[in-house]
Scaffold this motif. Structure first.
Motif, PDB file in Angstrom:
ATOM      1  N   ASN A 131      -5.865  -6.162  42.092  1.00  0.00           N
ATOM      2  CA  ASN A 131      -4.784  -6.083  41.110  1.00  0.00           C
ATOM      3  C   ASN A 131      -5.310  -6.544  39.755  1.00  0.00           C
ATOM      4  OD1 ASN A 131      -2.759  -5.265  42.973  1.00  0.00           O
ATOM      5  ND2 ASN A 131      -2.626  -7.367  43.715  1.00  0.00           N
ATOM      6  N   CYS A 132      -5.067  -5.768  38.725  1.00  0.00           N
ATOM      7  CA  CYS A 132      -5.573  -6.056  37.388  1.00  0.00           C
ATOM      8  C   CYS A 132      -4.433  -6.014  36.383  1.00  0.00           C
ATOM      9  CB  CYS A 132      -6.641  -5.038  36.976  1.00  0.00           C
ATOM     10  SG  CYS A 132      -7.944  -4.806  38.185  1.00  0.00           S
ATOM     11  N   THR A 133      -4.583  -6.832  35.350  1.00  0.00           N
ATOM     12  CA  THR A 133      -3.646  -6.831  34.234  1.00  0.00           C
ATOM     13  C   THR A 133      -4.196  -5.928  33.134  1.00  0.00           C
ATOM     14  OG1 THR A 133      -2.937  -9.085  34.723  1.00  0.00           O
ATOM     15  CG2 THR A 133      -2.454  -8.246  32.522  1.00  0.00           C
TER      16      THR A 133
ATOM     17  N   ILE B  54     -11.957  -6.377  33.480  1.00  0.00           N
ATOM     18  CA  ILE B  54     -10.932  -6.377  32.435  1.00  0.00           C
ATOM     19  C   ILE B  54     -10.509  -4.930  32.203  1.00  0.00           C
ATOM     20  CG2 ILE B  54     -10.426  -6.917  30.025  1.00  0.00           C
ATOM     21  CD1 ILE B  54     -12.589  -9.092  30.199  1.00  0.00           C
ATOM     22  N   VAL B  55      -9.208  -4.671  32.335  1.00  0.00           N
ATOM     23  CA  VAL B  55      -8.672  -3.324  32.171  1.00  0.00           C
ATOM     24  C   VAL B  55      -7.865  -3.282  30.877  1.00  0.00           C
ATOM     25  CG1 VAL B  55      -7.304  -1.487  33.199  1.00  0.00           C
ATOM     26  CG2 VAL B  55      -8.561  -3.079  34.676  1.00  0.00           C
ATOM     27  N   VAL B  56      -8.133  -2.285  30.044  1.00  0.00           N
ATOM     28  CA  VAL B  56      -7.412  -2.126  28.777  1.00  0.00           C
ATOM     29  C   VAL B  56      -6.882  -0.696  28.698  1.00  0.00           C
ATOM     30  CG1 VAL B  56      -8.812  -3.854  27.597  1.00  0.00           C
ATOM     31  CG2 VAL B  56      -9.513  -1.458  27.538  1.00  0.00           C
TER      32      VAL B  56
ATOM     33  N   LEU C  26     -20.348  -4.454  30.542  1.00  0.00           N
ATOM     34  CA  LEU C  26     -20.472  -3.089  31.029  1.00  0.00           C
ATOM     35  C   LEU C  26     -19.169  -2.372  30.702  1.00  0.00           C
ATOM     36  CD1 LEU C  26     -21.972  -0.883  32.590  1.00  0.00           C
ATOM     37  CD2 LEU C  26     -20.909  -1.758  34.679  1.00  0.00           C
ATOM     38  N   MET C  27     -19.230  -1.418  29.775  1.00  0.00           N
ATOM     39  CA  MET C  27     -18.042  -0.692  29.349  1.00  0.00           C
ATOM     40  C   MET C  27     -17.979   0.639  30.086  1.00  0.00           C
ATOM     41  SD  MET C  27     -16.960   0.425  25.461  1.00  0.00           S
ATOM     42  CE  MET C  27     -17.132  -1.260  24.879  1.00  0.00           C
ATOM     43  N   ILE C  28     -16.930   0.821  30.879  1.00  0.00           N
ATOM     44  CA  ILE C  28     -16.772   2.025  31.682  1.00  0.00           C
ATOM     45  C   ILE C  28     -15.669   2.882  31.072  1.00  0.00           C
ATOM     46  CG2 ILE C  28     -16.329   2.943  33.986  1.00  0.00           C
ATOM     47  CD1 ILE C  28     -17.143   0.245  35.124  1.00  0.00           C
ATOM     48  N   LEU C  29     -16.004   4.114  30.705  1.00  0.00           N
ATOM     49  CA  LEU C  29     -15.040   5.038  30.112  1.00  0.00           C
ATOM     50  C   LEU C  29     -14.930   6.288  30.975  1.00  0.00           C
ATOM     51  CD1 LEU C  29     -16.166   4.836  26.363  1.00  0.00           C
ATOM     52  CD2 LEU C  29     -14.386   3.503  27.493  1.00  0.00           C
ATOM     53  N   ALA C  30     -13.755   6.902  30.936  1.00  0.00           N
ATOM     54  CA  ALA C  30     -13.552   8.133  31.706  1.00  0.00           C
ATOM     55  C   ALA C  30     -14.412   9.262  31.151  1.00  0.00           C
ATOM     56  CB  ALA C  30     -12.070   8.524  31.693  1.00  0.00           C
TER      57      ALA C  30
ATOM     58  N   LYS D 159     -19.288  -9.267  32.248  1.00  0.00           N
ATOM     59  CA  LYS D 159     -17.923  -8.770  32.252  1.00  0.00           C
ATOM     60  C   LYS D 159     -17.943  -7.255  32.380  1.00  0.00           C
ATOM     61  CE  LYS D 159     -15.679 -12.678  31.551  1.00  0.00           C
ATOM     62  NZ  LYS D 159     -14.699 -13.223  32.525  1.00  0.00           N
ATOM     63  N   ILE D 160     -16.953  -6.713  33.091  1.00  0.00           N
ATOM     64  CA  ILE D 160     -16.824  -5.270  33.252  1.00  0.00           C
ATOM     65  C   ILE D 160     -15.531  -4.847  32.573  1.00  0.00           C
ATOM     66  CG2 ILE D 160     -16.630  -3.369  34.881  1.00  0.00           C
ATOM     67  CD1 ILE D 160     -18.149  -5.058  36.905  1.00  0.00           C
ATOM     68  N   LEU D 161     -15.659  -4.024  31.547  1.00  0.00           N
ATOM     69  CA  LEU D 161     -14.515  -3.558  30.772  1.00  0.00           C
ATOM     70  C   LEU D 161     -14.263  -2.088  31.090  1.00  0.00           C
ATOM     71  CD1 LEU D 161     -12.449  -4.111  28.425  1.00  0.00           C
ATOM     72  CD2 LEU D 161     -14.214  -3.220  26.880  1.00  0.00           C
TER      73      LEU D 161
END
Length: 210
Positions: free
Chosen positions: A3-5, A122-124, A155-159, A193-195
Motif C-alpha cells: 500500500n502506497c500513499t 514513493i508514488v507521485v 531510481l525514477m520509474i516512468l511509464a 529511494k524508488i520514485l
C-alpha cells in the motif's frame, strides 16, 4: 500487497495506491534475488581480455646461444615467459561469463526485490505537466518536497520517457531514470529511494504480475 500513499507536485497526500505482485517464499527470497543479481552483473562482463602465450609472441625462433660452454643458463627462446617481452603463463583468454537463469525465476526475483523495497517506494501523480520545459532546479525541489534527501540515490520509474523530465534529471548524478517495462534488479537494489508515478505503478502491475 504493498500500500502506497500518492503525493502531488507540492508533496501533499492525495490518494492511495496498491501494488500486488507474487513474490518468492521467505526462506528462498534472499537466495533467488542474489542469484539474479549475480547473473546481471556477471553477464555485463565482456570477457574480451586476452594475453599471448610463448607460442603466440612474435620472434624467438632461434636459440639465443649454444646449450653448453657459455656459463649462462640454458635458453631455448627469447620469448620464454622468464624473459622480458616473453609470453604470459596462464594469462587470461577470451571467455563467456554468461550465467543462465530461467525467465520465470528472473521475473520472480525482480518482483521480490521490488516488494522488499516497499518502505523506500514513493508514488507521485504524473508531474510531466508541471515541467513544461526542462528545469533541473524545479525537479530537485520537488524531490525534497517528496521527502527525498539531496544526496540520496534515486531510481525514477516512468511509464513512458518524457523529454522534459529526462533533460531535467540528466544533470543530477544521483538520479537514474528507467521505464516501467525495463526494470532491472541491480538498479532496484542499488537505489536509496524508488520514485514512481501512478501510471508507472499500473504499468509495473500489468507487465510483471504473475
Amino acid at each position: 500487497m504493498v500500500n502506497c500513499t500518492v503525493r502531488n507536485w507540492q508533496g501533499e497526500q492525495i490518494a492511495e495506491a496498491t501494488l500486488e505482485l507474487k513474490v518468492a517464499k521467505e526462506e528462498n527470497a534472499s537466495h533467488i534475488v542474489h542469484r539474479a543479481l549475480v547473473r546481471q552483473t556477471t553477464n555485463q562482463r565482456q570477457g574480451t581480455v586476452s594475453t599471448k602465450t610463448r607460442s603466440e609472441v612474435r620472434g624467438g625462433g632461434r636459440k639465443p646461444w649454444r646449450q653448453k660452454g657459455t656459463g649462462r643458463a640454458r635458453a631455448g627462446s627469447i620469448r620464454s615467459p622468464l624473459w622480458r617481452g616473453g609470453g604470459v603463463i596462464f594469462g587470461p583468454k577470451p571467455r563467456d561469463f554468461n550465467i543462465d537463469m530461467n525467465r520465470k525465476e528472473r521475473r520472480l526475483a525482480l518482483r521480490t526485490a521490488l516488494v522488499s523495497r516497499s518502505e523506500d517506494l514513493i508514488v507521485v501523480e504524473d508531474f510531466a505537466p508541471n515541467l513544461s520545459q526542462p528545469k533541473t532546479k524545479e525537479l530537485v525541489a520537488a524531490l525534497g518536497r517528496w521527502g527525498i534527501a539531496k544526496e540520496a540515490k534515486v531510481l525514477m520509474i516512468l511509464a513512458e520517457k518524457d523529454e522534459n523530465i529526462y533533460r531535467s534529471a540528466r544533470n543530477v548524478p544521483t538520479i537514474k531514470m528507467i521505464r516501467a517495462d525495463g526494470l532491472n534488479i541491480f538498479e532496484i537494489l542499488n537505489a536509496d529511494k524508488i520514485l514512481t508515478t501512478q501510471a508507472a505503478l499500473a504499468k509495473i502491475q500489468e507487465v510483471y504480475s504473475a
